[in-house]
Enzyme design. Sequence first.
Site, PDB file in Angstrom:
ATOM      1  NE  ARG A 111      -3.753   2.319   1.856  1.00 38.37           N
ATOM      2  CZ  ARG A 111      -4.679   2.722   1.133  1.00 38.37           C
ATOM      3  NH1 ARG A 111      -4.932   1.727   0.158  1.00 38.37           N
ATOM      4  NH2 ARG A 111      -5.260   3.830   0.886  1.00 38.37           N
ATOM      5  CB  CYS A 135      -2.843  -5.294   5.953  1.00 36.48           C
ATOM      6  SG  CYS A 135      -1.370  -6.102   6.696  1.00 36.48           S
TER       7      CYS A 135
END
Length: 459
Positions: A111, A135
């Site tokens: 990310r 995640c």
Amino acid sequence: MGIEPSLPQSSPAPAKLTDPYLQIEGGYRLSGEVTISGAKNSSLALMAASLLTMEPCRLHNVPKLADIRMMSAILESLGVRVKPVAANTLDIDPRFLSVHRAPYELVNSLRASFFILGPILARLGMARIPLPGGCAIGARPVDLHVRGLQALGAQVRIEHGIVEARARKLRGGRIYLDYPSVGATETIMMAATLAEGETVIENAAQEPEVVDLANFCRSMGAHIRGAGSKTIVISGVPRLHGSEYHVIPDRIETGTFMAAAAITRSTLRIGPVFPEHLAAVLAKLREMGSVVNLVGPGTLEVSPGRVMAATDIETLPFPGFPTDMQAQFMSVLAVSEGTSIISETVFENRLMHVPELNRLGADIRVRSGHAIVRGVLKLSGAPVVATDLRASAALVIAGLAAHGTTTIAGLHHLDRGYESIERKLQALGARIERHLPSAPPSEVSSAVAAGPDAAAAPV
């Protein structure tokens, strides 16, 4: 809950039978001193910020992690040269940045790769970045990043999973963030360093990692003031120069080892740390009964009090209790006296570790984003699977206290955020080993099971 709608996040991939796993023989005290690595989240942002200059940068105290390796690969795919020159030192040469688009197969797993959007746009006038991965802990929208760049004059569109931004020249603007997002604050701040005029970010994130990024940008010649407060002001400059910089210690790793000390009723010295980065964590740890003292410059000692008591926790943006410490403290509260309520207000899907803790004997129920934790006398070892980065740390902590053998699969999550965690724990006397399924473990190897004499006392 402070969450904005976003594209749905995929479920975490299940652990494969060929993946490594940790085996922990729990129920033993720890002892000694642990060295904290550099902050992962700072390191990733600083690596992206190095793209803002056309001169080489050197970063010290960068942890050896899967996420760092992935960010290095992403930068190299853009034409940037990344070279490890010492154990935790990276040289980054961005002079040859020539590619404005990052490959999906790299960005999809990290990310923080989205951090490169602002610097590439500021340097090249165009950037194409796939929507990032990471995640699967709930909606983490990029619309705040997008609106911030649009306020600086960029044309941004999202199509077919790609964010494309164009700007002949960024211009300063005034931006109010509906939520104090760390990622959005950092993206806007980086882009604004090379924009014409002044940029004001209101309701900015105040996390220490934001301050670290601002300090790094200032070391390259950026004009930034107010970082660490709710209002950040950036006066754009024509260019930035290279810099040599030390990353701050990882406050989440620090808190994780504090939780390990608390749950095993051990005395540990932990450093280097900046206590001001952990005020909420220290306050809750003391409420629960641990004794925490500053015993030297940048060194904290955590030792057990008479009992571990229940307490309530609500996750909040800094300076509140960090969401990245929620899972680890849930493990500690699972064996504390009384009933605790943990309210997760930052990420709506960050309680996936509850079923795994319950497999170890915890008594935890989830209702409407709240976890009701009823303390039990002890946990018992069992096979468990990590669902995300901090959940994996929570399971390690629980395994240290659980009587019997705990095996933890899904270590790719753990390796994203903790540098050599099993070796650090082994040095403190923990009976923990990493195994490959192709080599079935014995109960615990004799070398690890023996442990140092100081660690032989049962919890």
